[in-house]
Design an enzyme around this catalytic site. Structure first.
Site, mmCIF file in Angstrom:
data_model
loop_
_atom_site.group_PDB
_atom_site.id
_atom_site.type_symbol
_atom_site.label_atom_id
_atom_site.label_comp_id
_atom_site.label_asym_id
_atom_site.label_seq_id
_atom_site.Cartn_x
_atom_site.Cartn_y
_atom_site.Cartn_z
ATOM 1 N N LYS A 55 -77.158 -25.876 9.008
ATOM 2 C CA LYS A 55 -75.972 -26.386 9.359
ATOM 3 C C LYS A 55 -75.731 -26.945 10.674
ATOM 4 C CE LYS A 55 -74.002 -24.224 5.141
ATOM 5 N NZ LYS A 55 -72.852 -22.934 4.836
ATOM 6 N N GLN A 92 -68.802 -18.929 6.710
ATOM 7 C CA GLN A 92 -70.007 -18.685 5.922
ATOM 8 C C GLN A 92 -69.561 -17.522 5.004
ATOM 9 O OE1 GLN A 92 -73.044 -20.565 5.794
ATOM 10 N NE2 GLN A 92 -73.256 -19.440 3.972
ATOM 11 N N ASP A 119 -65.441 -27.315 3.246
ATOM 12 C CA ASP A 119 -66.341 -26.828 2.375
ATOM 13 C C ASP A 119 -65.497 -27.197 0.799
ATOM 14 O OD1 ASP A 119 -68.632 -25.319 2.748
ATOM 15 O OD2 ASP A 119 -67.689 -23.520 3.285
#
Ligand code: NAD
Length: 280
Positions: A52, A96, A119
Site C-alpha cells: 500500500k 490493517q 477501505d
C-alpha cells in the site's frame, strides 16, 4: 480457451490514470496523505502494508505509517484514529486487519470518519453503497467491477452468481453487481445444490475461501469466472478457490491467481484516496 483477465495490467492502467490525476490535483493545490495503521507484526499484514505504501509512492500521494506494538490497547488505537480524523492533511485512514484479539474490529471501523474511510468498511459507507449514494466503495468488489468492465464483459441483464456472503467481499459484491443491473443470486455455506445454482451463472464470482473447490461441474459453458480466493497449495504456490485448469476450457473469460483480483484491491484503495483528496 478462455480469455485470461489480466488484473496486473488493468490495475497498472488504473494506477497510471490515478498518477495523472494526482499531478493535476497538485497543480490545483489539492494534496493529502493516507494514514496506514498496523498493530503487531503479522508477516502477511506487513506485506500488504508495504504494498500500500509503495502504491501511494507510485501515484504520488504521501503515506504516513503507524506501526504500533502488539500490546497497543483499544483505547490507544481509538485515540490515534481520533487524532487522524481531526488532521486536515490526512484524507484516508486505513487500519490493517486482522487486529490482535483484544481489540474490537467493529469499534475500530466505526471510529474512522466516513469521510476518510477509504477501505469502505464503515456502516455509513456500506449503507451509502446499498442505496446508491456517493461514498467509498469496498475495494475488492469495486476492483472486480472494474476488471469486468475493462475486459469488455457485459454485466447489465446477465445472471451473476456470487459464492460467499462475507462483509468484505460477498455482500458488497452482490450489491455492486445489482447496481450494475445484473440479476444477482447470492450463495453461501447453507445453499443447497450449489453446483446447479452456479451452472446458471453468466458471471460466477467465487469468494468462499476454499482452495481449488470449484471445478468444471459448477461452470456453464461460456461463463465469465472471477476467482477471489487466495491460498497456498501443498507446494507453497498461490492458488484460488477455482480449479483453474478445469475451469479455463469451459469459461469464456477467467481471472488467474495470482494476477487477477489481487492487484485490483490496492488499485481501488488508491482510487478511493484520490477521490477523497479531490473532495477535499
Ligand atoms: P469468509 O471466510 O469471510 O467468507 C467465505 C464465504 O463463503 C462465507 O460467506 C461462506 O458462507 C461461504 N462458503 C464457505 N463454504 C461454502 C460452501 N461450501 N458453499 C457455499 N458457500 C460457502 O471469506 P472472505 O473474507 O469473503 O474471503 C474469501 C476468499 O477471498 C479468501 O480466500 C480470501 O483470502 C480471499 N480474499 C481475497 C482478496 C483479494 O484482494 N484478492 C480480498 C479479500 C479476500
Amino acid at each position: 480457451m478462455a480469455k485470461i483477465i489480466d488484473g496486473k495490467k488493468i490495475s497498472q492502467q488504473i494506477k497510471d490514470e490515478l498518477k495523472e490525476k494526482v499531478a493535476k490535483l497538485k497543480e490545483q493545490g489539492k494534496t493529502g496523505a493516507l494514514a496506514v495503521i498496523q498493530v503487531g507484526e503479522d508477516p502477511a499484514s506487513s506485506v500488504y502494508v508495504r504494498n500500500k505504501k509503495n502504491a501511494c509512492a507510485y501515484i504520488g500521494i504521501e503515506s504516513l505509517a503507524y506501526e504500533l506494538p502488539e500490546e497497543t490497547t483499544e483505547d490507544e488505537l481509538l485515540a490515534l484514529i481520533g487524532e487522524l480524523n481531526a488532521k486536515e492533511q490526512v484524507k484516508g485512514i486505513l487500519v490493517q486487519l486482522p487486529l490482535p484479539q483484544h481489540i474490537c474490529e467493529d469499534k475500530v471501523i466505526r471510529a474512522i470518519s466516513p469521510r476518510k474511510d477509504v477501505d469502505g468498511f464503515h456502516p455509513q459507507s456500506v449503507g451509502a453503497m446499498t442505496i446508491g449514494e456517493p461514498g467509498f466503495l469496498s475495494c475488492t468488489p469495486a476492483g472486480i467491477v472494474q476488471l469486468l468492465k475493462r475486459s469488455g464483459a457485459e454485466i447489465a441483464g446477465k445472471h451473476c452468481v456470487v459464492i460467499g456472503r462475507s462483509n468484505i467481499v460477498g455482500k458488497p459484491m452482490s450489491l455492486l453487481m445489482l447496481r450494475e443491473d445484473a440479476t444477482v443470486t447470492v450463495t453461501h455455506s447453507k445453499t443447497q445444490d450449489l453446483a446447479s445454482v452456479c451452472r446458471q451463472a453468466d458471471i460466477l464470482i467465487v469468494a468462499m475461501g476454499k482452495p481449488q473447490f470449484i471445478g468444471k461441474e459448477y461452470i456453464k459453458e461460456g461463463a465469465v469466472v472471477i476467482d477471489v480466493g487466495i491460498h497456498r497449495d501443498e507446494n507453497n504456490k498461490l492458488c484460488g478457490d477455482v480449479k483453474f485448469a478445469e475451469a479455463e476450457p469451459v469459461a469464456s473469460a477467467i481471472t488467474p491467481v495470482p494476477g487477477g483480483v489481487g492487484p485490483m484491491t490496492i488499485a481501488m484503495l488508491m482510487s478511493n484516496c484520490v477521490q477523497s483528496i479531490e473532495e477535499g
